[in-house]
Design a protein around this motif. Sequence first.
Motif, PDB file in Angstrom:
ATOM      1  N   PRO A  15       0.833  -1.208   0.000  1.00  0.00           N
ATOM      2  CA  PRO A  15       0.000   0.000   0.000  1.00  0.00           C
ATOM      3  C   PRO A  15       0.862   1.249   0.000  1.00  0.00           C
ATOM      4  O   PRO A  15       2.032   1.224   0.366  1.00  0.00           O
ATOM      5  CB  PRO A  15      -0.793  -0.135   1.296  1.00  0.00           C
ATOM      6  N   ASN A  16       0.268   2.329  -0.399  1.00  0.00           N
ATOM      7  CA  ASN A  16       0.963   3.608  -0.375  1.00  0.00           C
ATOM      8  C   ASN A  16       1.256   3.968   1.067  1.00  0.00           C
ATOM      9  O   ASN A  16       0.392   3.908   1.922  1.00  0.00           O
ATOM     10  CB  ASN A  16       0.081   4.671  -1.039  1.00  0.00           C
ATOM     11  N   ILE A  17       2.474   4.362   1.341  1.00  0.00           N
ATOM     12  CA  ILE A  17       2.887   4.664   2.712  1.00  0.00           C
ATOM     13  C   ILE A  17       2.071   5.822   3.275  1.00  0.00           C
ATOM     14  O   ILE A  17       1.761   5.854   4.458  1.00  0.00           O
ATOM     15  CB  ILE A  17       4.400   4.953   2.763  1.00  0.00           C
ATOM     16  N   ASN A  18       1.668   6.751   2.445  1.00  0.00           N
ATOM     17  CA  ASN A  18       0.881   7.888   2.921  1.00  0.00           C
ATOM     18  C   ASN A  18      -0.517   7.467   3.363  1.00  0.00           C
ATOM     19  O   ASN A  18      -1.164   8.176   4.119  1.00  0.00           O
ATOM     20  CB  ASN A  18       0.767   8.957   1.830  1.00  0.00           C
ATOM     21  N   GLN A  19      -1.014   6.330   2.897  1.00  0.00           N
ATOM     22  CA  GLN A  19      -2.358   5.875   3.235  1.00  0.00           C
ATOM     23  C   GLN A  19      -2.407   5.116   4.552  1.00  0.00           C
ATOM     24  O   GLN A  19      -3.480   4.869   5.077  1.00  0.00           O
ATOM     25  CB  GLN A  19      -2.908   4.979   2.127  1.00  0.00           C
ATOM     26  N   ILE A  20      -1.263   4.755   5.107  1.00  0.00           N
ATOM     27  CA  ILE A  20      -1.220   3.993   6.340  1.00  0.00           C
ATOM     28  C   ILE A  20      -1.448   4.941   7.510  1.00  0.00           C
ATOM     29  O   ILE A  20      -0.750   5.935   7.654  1.00  0.00           O
ATOM     30  CB  ILE A  20       0.122   3.256   6.500  1.00  0.00           C
ATOM     31  N   GLN A  21      -2.454   4.609   8.342  1.00  0.00           N
ATOM     32  CA  GLN A  21      -2.721   5.430   9.516  1.00  0.00           C
ATOM     33  C   GLN A  21      -1.771   4.996  10.626  1.00  0.00           C
ATOM     34  O   GLN A  21      -1.756   3.849  11.032  1.00  0.00           O
ATOM     35  CB  GLN A  21      -4.164   5.249   9.958  1.00  0.00           C
ATOM     36  N   THR A  22      -0.980   5.932  11.118  1.00  0.00           N
ATOM     37  CA  THR A  22       0.043   5.569  12.091  1.00  0.00           C
ATOM     38  C   THR A  22      -0.388   5.822  13.519  1.00  0.00           C
ATOM     39  O   THR A  22       0.135   5.207  14.428  1.00  0.00           O
ATOM     40  CB  THR A  22       1.342   6.347  11.822  1.00  0.00           C
ATOM     41  N   LYS A  23      -1.328   6.729  13.742  1.00  0.00           N
ATOM     42  CA  LYS A  23      -1.721   7.054  15.103  1.00  0.00           C
ATOM     43  C   LYS A  23      -3.208   6.769  15.295  1.00  0.00           C
ATOM     44  O   LYS A  23      -4.025   7.109  14.456  1.00  0.00           O
ATOM     45  CB  LYS A  23      -1.430   8.510  15.419  1.00  0.00           C
ATOM     46  N   ALA A  24      -3.515   6.152  16.406  1.00  0.00           N
ATOM     47  CA  ALA A  24      -4.895   5.919  16.783  1.00  0.00           C
ATOM     48  C   ALA A  24      -5.061   6.354  18.230  1.00  0.00           C
ATOM     49  O   ALA A  24      -4.141   6.243  19.033  1.00  0.00           O
ATOM     50  CB  ALA A  24      -5.246   4.445  16.637  1.00  0.00           C
ATOM     51  N   THR A  25      -6.235   6.842  18.523  1.00  0.00           N
ATOM     52  CA  THR A  25      -6.486   7.241  19.902  1.00  0.00           C
ATOM     53  C   THR A  25      -6.600   5.990  20.763  1.00  0.00           C
ATOM     54  O   THR A  25      -6.871   4.898  20.245  1.00  0.00           O
ATOM     55  CB  THR A  25      -7.781   8.059  20.001  1.00  0.00           C
ATOM     56  N   ALA A  29      -7.992   2.246  19.655  1.00  0.00           N
ATOM     57  CA  ALA A  29      -7.180   1.041  19.799  1.00  0.00           C
ATOM     58  C   ALA A  29      -7.890   0.007  20.664  1.00  0.00           C
ATOM     59  O   ALA A  29      -7.874  -1.186  20.357  1.00  0.00           O
ATOM     60  CB  ALA A  29      -5.820   1.390  20.394  1.00  0.00           C
ATOM     61  N   THR A  30      -8.531   0.467  21.736  1.00  0.00           N
ATOM     62  CA  THR A  30      -9.262  -0.445  22.615  1.00  0.00           C
ATOM     63  C   THR A  30     -10.435  -1.077  21.882  1.00  0.00           C
ATOM     64  O   THR A  30     -10.672  -2.273  21.985  1.00  0.00           O
ATOM     65  CB  THR A  30      -9.756   0.303  23.872  1.00  0.00           C
ATOM     66  N   GLU A  31     -11.162  -0.261  21.123  1.00  0.00           N
ATOM     67  CA  GLU A  31     -12.309  -0.769  20.375  1.00  0.00           C
ATOM     68  C   GLU A  31     -11.862  -1.769  19.317  1.00  0.00           C
ATOM     69  O   GLU A  31     -12.490  -2.806  19.123  1.00  0.00           O
ATOM     70  CB  GLU A  31     -13.051   0.392  19.728  1.00  0.00           C
ATOM     71  N   SER A  32     -10.750  -1.468  18.654  1.00  0.00           N
ATOM     72  CA  SER A  32     -10.227  -2.368  17.634  1.00  0.00           C
ATOM     73  C   SER A  32      -9.801  -3.696  18.247  1.00  0.00           C
ATOM     74  O   SER A  32     -10.092  -4.765  17.706  1.00  0.00           O
ATOM     75  CB  SER A  32      -9.049  -1.711  16.926  1.00  0.00           C
ATOM     76  N   PHE A  33      -9.110  -3.636  19.382  1.00  0.00           N
ATOM     77  CA  PHE A  33      -8.665  -4.852  20.053  1.00  0.00           C
ATOM     78  C   PHE A  33      -9.858  -5.660  20.550  1.00  0.00           C
ATOM     79  O   PHE A  33      -9.892  -6.883  20.426  1.00  0.00           O
ATOM     80  CB  PHE A  33      -7.729  -4.494  21.213  1.00  0.00           C
ATOM     81  N   ALA A  34     -10.861  -4.972  21.079  1.00  0.00           N
ATOM     82  CA  ALA A  34     -12.061  -5.654  21.572  1.00  0.00           C
ATOM     83  C   ALA A  34     -12.797  -6.346  20.432  1.00  0.00           C
ATOM     84  O   ALA A  34     -13.252  -7.487  20.586  1.00  0.00           O
ATOM     85  CB  ALA A  34     -12.977  -4.666  22.278  1.00  0.00           C
TER      86      ALA A  34
END
Length: 101
Positions: A15-25, A29-34
């Motif tokens: 993927p394009n490096i600019n499209q990668i989201q590097t920071k999440a609140t 992150a908790t919602e994603s892990f859950a």
Amino acid sequence: MITNAMISPVNQVLPNINQIQTKATPAEATESFASFLKSALDDVAAQEQSVHKLNDQFLIGEIDENKVIIAATQAELSLRLTGQVRNKVVEAYQEIMRMQL
């Protein structure tokens, strides 16, 4: 020039490096892990249900025992992995609680 249809150019695979989201609140992150844990537990439960269905089919003679044994072994390994992940999460929580501020 010789080309191989099985190998894609690098720019199509990565993927394009600019499209990668590097920071999440932390909340994201908790919602994603859950949601990841929930889907993993749902998959383990689905494997268990699949083993029960295959076992019933085996009892009435529709499938052979090899499929039942393979499915049961996969479900057992998934359940063991789930238990180990739970143990590691509990250990991490306990370690965090022992930290002094």
